[in-house]
Design a protein around this motif. Sequence first.
Motif, mmCIF file in Angstrom:
data_model
loop_
_atom_site.group_PDB
_atom_site.id
_atom_site.type_symbol
_atom_site.label_atom_id
_atom_site.label_comp_id
_atom_site.label_asym_id
_atom_site.label_seq_id
_atom_site.Cartn_x
_atom_site.Cartn_y
_atom_site.Cartn_z
ATOM 1 N N PHE A 105 0.851 -1.186 0.000
ATOM 2 C CA PHE A 105 0.000 0.000 0.000
ATOM 3 C C PHE A 105 0.895 1.247 0.000
ATOM 4 N N PRO A 106 1.380 1.675 -1.169
ATOM 5 C CA PRO A 106 2.354 2.781 -1.257
ATOM 6 C C PRO A 106 1.852 4.097 -0.674
ATOM 7 N N SER A 107 0.544 4.293 -0.624
ATOM 8 C CA SER A 107 0.014 5.556 -0.095
ATOM 9 C C SER A 107 0.095 5.627 1.424
ATOM 10 N N LEU A 108 0.408 4.500 2.058
ATOM 11 C CA LEU A 108 0.483 4.443 3.513
ATOM 12 C C LEU A 108 1.883 4.843 3.960
ATOM 13 N N ALA A 109 1.994 5.923 4.743
ATOM 14 C CA ALA A 109 3.296 6.394 5.219
ATOM 15 C C ALA A 109 3.852 5.443 6.281
ATOM 16 N N LEU A 110 5.172 5.466 6.435
ATOM 17 C CA LEU A 110 5.823 4.585 7.391
ATOM 18 C C LEU A 110 5.306 4.823 8.807
ATOM 19 N N TRP A 111 5.178 6.087 9.197
ATOM 20 C CA TRP A 111 4.729 6.373 10.565
ATOM 21 C C TRP A 111 3.293 5.924 10.789
ATOM 22 N N GLN A 112 2.494 5.965 9.734
ATOM 23 C CA GLN A 112 1.114 5.517 9.869
ATOM 24 C C GLN A 112 1.038 4.009 10.085
ATOM 25 N N SER A 113 1.885 3.275 9.369
ATOM 26 C CA SER A 113 1.929 1.819 9.550
ATOM 27 C C SER A 113 2.396 1.466 10.955
ATOM 28 N N ALA A 114 3.474 2.126 11.406
ATOM 29 C CA ALA A 114 3.998 1.857 12.746
ATOM 30 C C ALA A 114 2.958 2.187 13.807
ATOM 31 N N LEU A 115 2.246 3.282 13.624
ATOM 32 C CA LEU A 115 1.211 3.681 14.584
ATOM 33 C C LEU A 115 0.085 2.659 14.633
ATOM 34 N N ALA A 116 -0.381 2.220 13.463
ATOM 35 C CA ALA A 116 -1.500 1.279 13.416
ATOM 36 C C ALA A 116 -1.125 -0.060 14.050
ATOM 37 N N ILE A 117 0.031 -0.603 13.661
ATOM 38 C CA ILE A 117 0.461 -1.898 14.205
ATOM 39 C C ILE A 117 0.721 -1.787 15.700
ATOM 40 N N GLY A 118 1.427 -0.716 16.104
ATOM 41 C CA GLY A 118 1.753 -0.546 17.513
ATOM 42 C C GLY A 118 0.526 -0.405 18.392
ATOM 43 N N LEU A 119 -0.445 0.408 17.962
ATOM 44 C CA LEU A 119 -1.672 0.595 18.738
ATOM 45 C C LEU A 119 -2.461 -0.707 18.837
ATOM 46 N N PHE A 120 -2.602 -1.392 17.734
ATOM 47 C CA PHE A 120 -3.409 -2.614 17.725
ATOM 48 C C PHE A 120 -2.804 -3.671 18.642
ATOM 49 N N ALA A 121 -1.502 -3.953 18.454
ATOM 50 C CA ALA A 121 -0.845 -4.967 19.284
ATOM 51 C C ALA A 121 -0.696 -4.499 20.724
ATOM 52 N N GLY A 122 -0.411 -3.214 20.913
ATOM 53 C CA GLY A 122 -0.187 -2.694 22.255
ATOM 54 C C GLY A 122 -1.426 -2.737 23.118
ATOM 55 N N ILE A 123 -2.584 -2.424 22.561
ATOM 56 C CA ILE A 123 -3.808 -2.364 23.364
ATOM 57 C C ILE A 123 -4.229 -3.748 23.842
ATOM 58 N N TYR A 124 -4.238 -4.764 22.949
ATOM 59 C CA TYR A 124 -4.666 -6.079 23.433
ATOM 60 C C TYR A 124 -3.602 -6.705 24.336
ATOM 61 N N THR A 125 -2.336 -6.309 24.186
ATOM 62 C CA THR A 125 -1.295 -6.804 25.086
ATOM 63 C C THR A 125 -1.421 -6.157 26.457
ATOM 64 N N ALA A 126 -1.704 -4.862 26.482
ATOM 65 C CA ALA A 126 -1.828 -4.143 27.753
ATOM 66 C C ALA A 126 -3.019 -4.618 28.566
ATOM 67 N N THR A 127 -4.098 -5.018 27.909
ATOM 68 C CA THR A 127 -5.305 -5.423 28.630
ATOM 69 C C THR A 127 -5.352 -6.923 28.906
ATOM 70 N N GLY A 128 -4.837 -7.721 27.990
ATOM 71 C CA GLY A 128 -4.926 -9.175 28.151
ATOM 72 C C GLY A 128 -3.653 -9.839 28.613
ATOM 73 N N GLY A 129 -2.505 -9.138 28.504
ATOM 74 C CA GLY A 129 -1.243 -9.679 29.006
ATOM 75 C C GLY A 129 -0.738 -10.874 28.222
ATOM 76 N N LEU A 130 0.048 -11.719 28.910
ATOM 77 C CA LEU A 130 0.709 -12.839 28.244
ATOM 78 C C LEU A 130 -0.285 -13.828 27.658
ATOM 79 N N LYS A 131 -1.400 -14.047 28.328
ATOM 80 C CA LYS A 131 -2.367 -15.014 27.809
ATOM 81 C C LYS A 131 -2.933 -14.546 26.475
ATOM 82 N N ALA A 132 -3.223 -13.241 26.370
ATOM 83 C CA ALA A 132 -3.694 -12.701 25.088
ATOM 84 C C ALA A 132 -2.616 -12.840 24.032
ATOM 85 N N VAL A 133 -1.364 -12.581 24.424
ATOM 86 C CA VAL A 133 -0.245 -12.721 23.488
ATOM 87 C C VAL A 133 -0.139 -14.158 22.998
ATOM 88 N N VAL A 134 -0.176 -15.105 23.924
ATOM 89 C CA VAL A 134 0.016 -16.509 23.556
ATOM 90 C C VAL A 134 -1.140 -17.033 22.711
#
Length: 536
Positions: free
Chosen positions: A155-184
């Motif tokens: 997706f060339p129209s997607l800037a690098l910072w936008q990709s990092a923000l989207a991936i980081g927020l998505f993974a970070g939120i379910y990790t912060a709330t569900g912890g290791l069990k959510a990760v596993v």
Amino acid sequence: MQEDIQNAITALDLWVIAGYFAIIIGIGIWVARRTSSGEDLFLAGRSLGWAAIGFSLFASNISSSTLIGLTGSAYTTGIAVSAYEWLAGVPLLIMAFVFAPIFLKSRITTTPEYLDRRYSRRTRLYFSGLTIFFTIVVDCAGGLYAGGLVLNTFFPSLALWQSALAIGLFAGIYTATGGLKAVVYTDVLQAVVLIGGSAILAFVMFSDLDFSFANIRDSVDGENHLSMVLPLDDETLPWPGLFFGVSLLGFWYWVTNQYIVQRILGARSLPDAQWGAILGGMLKILPLFVMVFPGAMATALLPDIETADRVFPIMITTLLPAGLTGLVMAGLIAAIMSSVDSTLNSSSTLLIHDFVTRPEEETDPSTMKRYGTLATLGFMVLAIVWAPLIQFAGGLWDYLQQMFSVLVPPLVVLFVMGALSRRGTEQAGFYTLIFGHAVGAVLFCLGNPGVMGLVGMEPVYPVHFTINVAIMTVVCLIFYLAVSAVTESHEIDDAVIWQRGKALEDAAWDQAWYKDVRLHGAILVAMMLTILVVFW
């Protein structure tokens, strides 16, 4: 070519990816509602079974840069780089039979905590701080950066910072709330998608070559392209590095790194930890066949790719039909997410257990959970901010990756000697870390063309880093023994010393032959030896 890649992605592919994200969100919400304490957040309530452990070990290890790097290296230089994958079985066997019994009997929460019990608190804090830094700055931010580059390819129209923000927020939120069990739990799904998608791609490519291994051999450039054992002067992986360095580098990753070992610490029993470690080793055999060989096969099917990092994206968009392209892309996103969520969870665990709380001060479980959630979110923000800046570091980023070879030697000595011998003193443990890292950093600079170029000199220590890690391990061992000989020993808890009976006393080997963890270990050894012999 980038426009062709973008045009190859259909609406069906996007629906497949959307469905994958919906399932991940569902898992995260389900687990978060069942997470109530710090132990739930950090160690999944010590309830993980062997299958979850094994699949999570595999998924957390395979990052987007790994997936793209393996296929790209196989396309340009050969399959030898896959040794970092299938030789993971060596340190995982050491984990299963030596360290899992110690870690679980000691009921530790972090790997630096083991160094505290065996040596001292200052040793623990030194190692923990170093691990947090490299985990966030190199592993987590690096995963976001590599993931951003991958998504930008599609997706060339997607800037690098936008990709990092989207991936980081998505993974970070379910990790912060569900912890290791959510990760596993999400890792299990991600591992299945990753293996399944890669296997389909490998099958399609192999069928295009009439299922003939001879056709692969005829298509590659050079006799060493499909060989594991390469000459001493090879820049990719010289043979001493294969036999001595790769497993030592793997020891850091699979035995001492909180990012990975947290799954073992969360096991519900010793047999689950041992079976899970061995299953992880067996799964690590798969990348050779479903990720590396497709890269080699691409030399015949797609001979004109100029950049190694473009091999994998071009393979999946050119060779797969609609729908399957989305499935493999979902596997690629899974690889990104598995690395990011694991690094965030492990770093928050280290920060809270090693720095914020003290062993002599009991903390309320709900407070521990709140601390862990805040720490995860904080590290998420840090990694998101740092990830886009990596593009301006140029070659420095490659040097940071090789710096792991500087970290490894003293840690191998401390953990192995600490577990197998009572002779090592507290002073030997702490000063070996300082000595090993200082000398390793100097040698790294002396052998690095970029660093030496800054002072107008050529490298004076041109030793491949996989060989250097073996040399420095021996040097650190000599230093450790020397300091131990001239310093006073201290009282050592029996729980932190390996005992032969401890490794198997809770194992299921006396119930049925097919449950014997020793048999599973022997099968894993046979699989690795077979690969070495066949592709020598």
